[in-house]
Design a protein around this motif. Structure first.
Motif, PDB file in Angstrom:
ATOM      1  N   ALA A  55      38.596 -19.026 -17.942  1.00  0.00           N
ATOM      2  CA  ALA A  55      39.462 -19.127 -18.946  1.00  0.00           C
ATOM      3  C   ALA A  55      39.162 -20.257 -19.929  1.00  0.00           C
ATOM      4  O   ALA A  55      38.742 -21.133 -19.739  1.00  0.00           O
ATOM      5  CB  ALA A  55      40.810 -19.012 -18.439  1.00  0.00           C
ATOM      6  N   LEU A  56      39.474 -19.797 -21.311  1.00  0.00           N
ATOM      7  CA  LEU A  56      39.138 -20.984 -22.202  1.00  0.00           C
ATOM      8  C   LEU A  56      40.442 -21.544 -22.244  1.00  0.00           C
ATOM      9  O   LEU A  56      41.620 -21.277 -22.453  1.00  0.00           O
ATOM     10  CB  LEU A  56      39.026 -20.006 -23.663  1.00  0.00           C
ATOM     11  CG  LEU A  56      39.213 -20.937 -24.889  1.00  0.00           C
ATOM     12  CD1 LEU A  56      37.982 -22.200 -24.933  1.00  0.00           C
ATOM     13  CD2 LEU A  56      39.069 -20.162 -25.947  1.00  0.00           C
ATOM     14  N   TRP A  57      40.472 -22.915 -22.096  1.00  0.00           N
ATOM     15  CA  TRP A  57      41.448 -23.962 -22.255  1.00  0.00           C
ATOM     16  C   TRP A  57      41.678 -24.682 -23.574  1.00  0.00           C
ATOM     17  O   TRP A  57      40.589 -25.096 -24.085  1.00  0.00           O
ATOM     18  CB  TRP A  57      41.378 -25.168 -21.191  1.00  0.00           C
ATOM     19  CG  TRP A  57      42.450 -26.064 -21.123  1.00  0.00           C
ATOM     20  CD1 TRP A  57      43.502 -25.996 -20.130  1.00  0.00           C
ATOM     21  CD2 TRP A  57      42.511 -27.153 -21.703  1.00  0.00           C
ATOM     22  NE1 TRP A  57      44.360 -27.021 -20.239  1.00  0.00           N
ATOM     23  CE2 TRP A  57      43.701 -28.069 -21.212  1.00  0.00           C
ATOM     24  CE3 TRP A  57      41.575 -27.954 -22.117  1.00  0.00           C
ATOM     25  CZ2 TRP A  57      44.023 -29.155 -21.545  1.00  0.00           C
ATOM     26  CZ3 TRP A  57      41.852 -29.264 -22.767  1.00  0.00           C
ATOM     27  CH2 TRP A  57      43.086 -29.990 -22.239  1.00  0.00           C
ATOM     28  N   LEU A  58      43.008 -24.620 -24.285  1.00  0.00           N
ATOM     29  CA  LEU A  58      43.191 -25.401 -25.339  1.00  0.00           C
ATOM     30  C   LEU A  58      44.200 -26.246 -25.115  1.00  0.00           C
ATOM     31  O   LEU A  58      45.400 -26.038 -24.587  1.00  0.00           O
ATOM     32  CB  LEU A  58      43.605 -24.091 -26.308  1.00  0.00           C
ATOM     33  CG  LEU A  58      42.597 -23.085 -26.701  1.00  0.00           C
ATOM     34  CD1 LEU A  58      43.049 -22.149 -27.822  1.00  0.00           C
ATOM     35  CD2 LEU A  58      41.237 -23.934 -27.371  1.00  0.00           C
ATOM     36  N   ALA A  59      44.226 -27.493 -25.917  1.00  0.00           N
ATOM     37  CA  ALA A  59      45.211 -28.386 -25.543  1.00  0.00           C
ATOM     38  C   ALA A  59      46.091 -28.250 -26.839  1.00  0.00           C
ATOM     39  O   ALA A  59      45.666 -27.707 -27.979  1.00  0.00           O
ATOM     40  CB  ALA A  59      44.751 -29.865 -25.744  1.00  0.00           C
ATOM     41  N   SER A  60      47.458 -28.437 -26.809  1.00  0.00           N
ATOM     42  CA  SER A  60      48.498 -27.969 -27.743  1.00  0.00           C
ATOM     43  C   SER A  60      49.700 -29.080 -27.605  1.00  0.00           C
ATOM     44  O   SER A  60      49.925 -29.839 -26.836  1.00  0.00           O
ATOM     45  CB  SER A  60      49.050 -26.408 -27.546  1.00  0.00           C
ATOM     46  OG  SER A  60      49.816 -26.222 -28.651  1.00  0.00           O
TER      47      SER A  60
END
Length: 228
Positions: A55-60
């Motif tokens: 899965a693509l992980w994005l910080a937010s």
């Protein structure tokens, strides 16, 4: 005929245990499928879990509406499916989603149903929620989905920490057919079990009433987070 590509967007905040189950279920779904996890806790454990499942992980930052918009901006497929990290899948929800969009729907949601074997209170509450959402707004725990163009034209999720889906659902309904499908996404009942079936539901309705009366969402979200 090629399958419709679906990008799944999952906002996350310290949800690694239940997220692992959901990612495992999504891994068994038919491609083409992209999974995007938007992590407000910026957790290394969550990042490693996403790497494990492809899965693509994005910080937010911690704001669910902003997380959903950020995930949608990184989607690579035509269909967008928004799931909570503690959702549980049953049956073939992806097939039902693809069929609805293929038949001309601009978006939709799944019927509300608790996971496990809830007591009569849980079954009655699920029935009441499904009656309400025939005309009222389904919330994010019902697995909202939309075609990318319709999502953008409807204004996307509002960049709010709570009730972020309300203007989106209204916009989608104005654009075309918004389909409510059968069971496919199960809701984790842990908060109702902790707080009491009726107390939790009454609290949710009071929050919705406050939102309808114009109480700022940031203020409502502070009260919501205190009991998440």
């Amino acid at each position: 005929m090629a399958e419709l590509g679906v990008s799944v967007i999952i906002p996350c905040w310290h949800d690694e245990a239940c997220l692992a189950r959901l990612l495992g279920q999504l891994a068994a779904c038919a491609p083409p499928l992209q999974v995007v996890v938007v992590d407000a806790a910026q957790s290394e454990a969550c990042r490693a879990l996403c790497r494990q499942h492809g899965a693509l992980w994005l910080a937010s930052r911690p704001c669910r509406g902003a997380q959903l918009r950020q995930g949608a901006a990184q989607a690579s497929h035509e269909a967008l499916w928004f799931l909570h990290a503690d959702a549980e899948l049953c049956g073939d929800p992806l097939g039902a989603l693809r069929a609805a969009l293929g038949a001309g729907a601009v978006g939709g949601c799944f019927a509300f149903r608790f996971a496990g074997a809830p007591p009569w209170q849980g079954r009655l509450l699920a029935w009441l929620v499904n009656r309400r959402t025939r005309f009222g707004t389904p919330y994010g725990d019902q697995g909202l989905f939309a075609r990318r163009g319709a999502y953008l034209a409807a204004g996307q999720h509002a960049p709010w920490p709570l009730f972020e889906e309300v203007p989106l659902v209204g916009g989608l309904r104005r654009l075309g057919a918004f389909r409510r499908l059968g069971p496919g996404v199960l809701v984790d009942p842990r908060r109702w079990l902790r707080d009491g079936w009726w107390r939790r539901s009454l609290r949710n309705r009071l929050l919705a009433l406050g939102f309808a009366l114009g109480v700022p969402v940031e203020r409502l979200a502070r009260g919501y987070r205190s009991r998440v």
